[in-house]
Enzyme design. Structure first.
Site, PDB file in Angstrom:
ATOM      1  N   HIS A 107      -0.644   2.398  -4.410  1.00 56.61           N
ATOM      2  CA  HIS A 107      -0.630   1.235  -5.201  1.00 56.61           C
ATOM      3  C   HIS A 107      -1.791   1.401  -6.227  1.00 56.61           C
ATOM      4  O   HIS A 107      -2.717   2.288  -5.997  1.00 56.61           O
ATOM      5  CB  HIS A 107      -0.732  -0.220  -4.379  1.00 56.61           C
ATOM      6  CG  HIS A 107      -2.037  -0.103  -3.686  1.00 56.61           C
ATOM      7  ND1 HIS A 107      -2.040   0.709  -2.505  1.00 56.61           N
ATOM      8  CD2 HIS A 107      -3.471  -0.731  -3.846  1.00 56.61           C
ATOM      9  CE1 HIS A 107      -3.448   0.505  -1.727  1.00 56.61           C
ATOM     10  NE2 HIS A 107      -4.176  -0.505  -2.641  1.00 56.61           N
ATOM     11  N   ALA A 108      -1.943   0.423  -7.181  1.00 54.73           N
ATOM     12  CA  ALA A 108      -3.098   0.705  -8.342  1.00 54.73           C
ATOM     13  C   ALA A 108      -3.281  -0.767  -8.480  1.00 54.73           C
ATOM     14  O   ALA A 108      -2.392  -1.772  -8.009  1.00 54.73           O
ATOM     15  CB  ALA A 108      -2.941   1.440  -9.283  1.00 54.73           C
TER      16      ALA A 108
END
Length: 147
Positions: free
Chosen positions: A68-69
């Site tokens: 994820h970011a």
């Protein structure tokens, strides 16, 4: 269909992915987010950059990573993807390497995805979850497992 199962749009699940290293494994999960219109390709780059900067914190259980970011313009809608790797790869997390399944998470903001994460954590904490994913063999079987 469950909240978790609904998070995986069309094209979000890849049942047998060849990846030479952790970057390619994350890129495969990012491709699922792009294919399901959850994110742009820039989001995939941001997921890889996060691990480059902060280390393999995304390896959250033996054999399982949650790529994820941060939310941003490259996220189009909240959703998830899954890349089941044909061969496990090392991420550099001695406790949980090698990784065989890489989930991707795209979130529009810092709050609205929390219910989805709770549903994911509940499913992922099931004994034998990673092995079940590895033995599914097809997208329909994976979707059934996620339901």
């Amino acid at each position: 269909m469950s909240l978790l199962a609904n998070a995986f749009g069309q094209g979000a699940i890849a049942p047998s992915v060849e990846a030479a290293d952790w970057r390619q494994a994350i890129a495969a999960s990012g491709a699922g987010l792009v294919a399901s219109n959850c994110a742009t390709p820039e989001y995939t780059s941001a997921m890889i950059q996060a691990v480059e900067e902060m280390g393999p914190y995304i390896v959250i259980a033996p054999g399982l990573a949650l790529a994820h970011a941060r939310p941003g313009a490259s996220v189009l809608k909240t959703g998830m993807s899954l890349a089941v790797l044909a061969q496990p790869v090392a991420f550099g997390n001695a406790a949980n390497d090698p990784v065989s399944v890489v989930f991707g998470l795209a979130a529009l903001d810092h709050d609205k995805h929390l219910e989805l994460l709770a549903a994911f954590a509940n499913k992922a904490s099931t004994v034998g979850f990673v092995n079940s994913l590895l033995s599914c063999g097809s997208e329909p079987n994976i979707r059934a497992l996620l339901s």
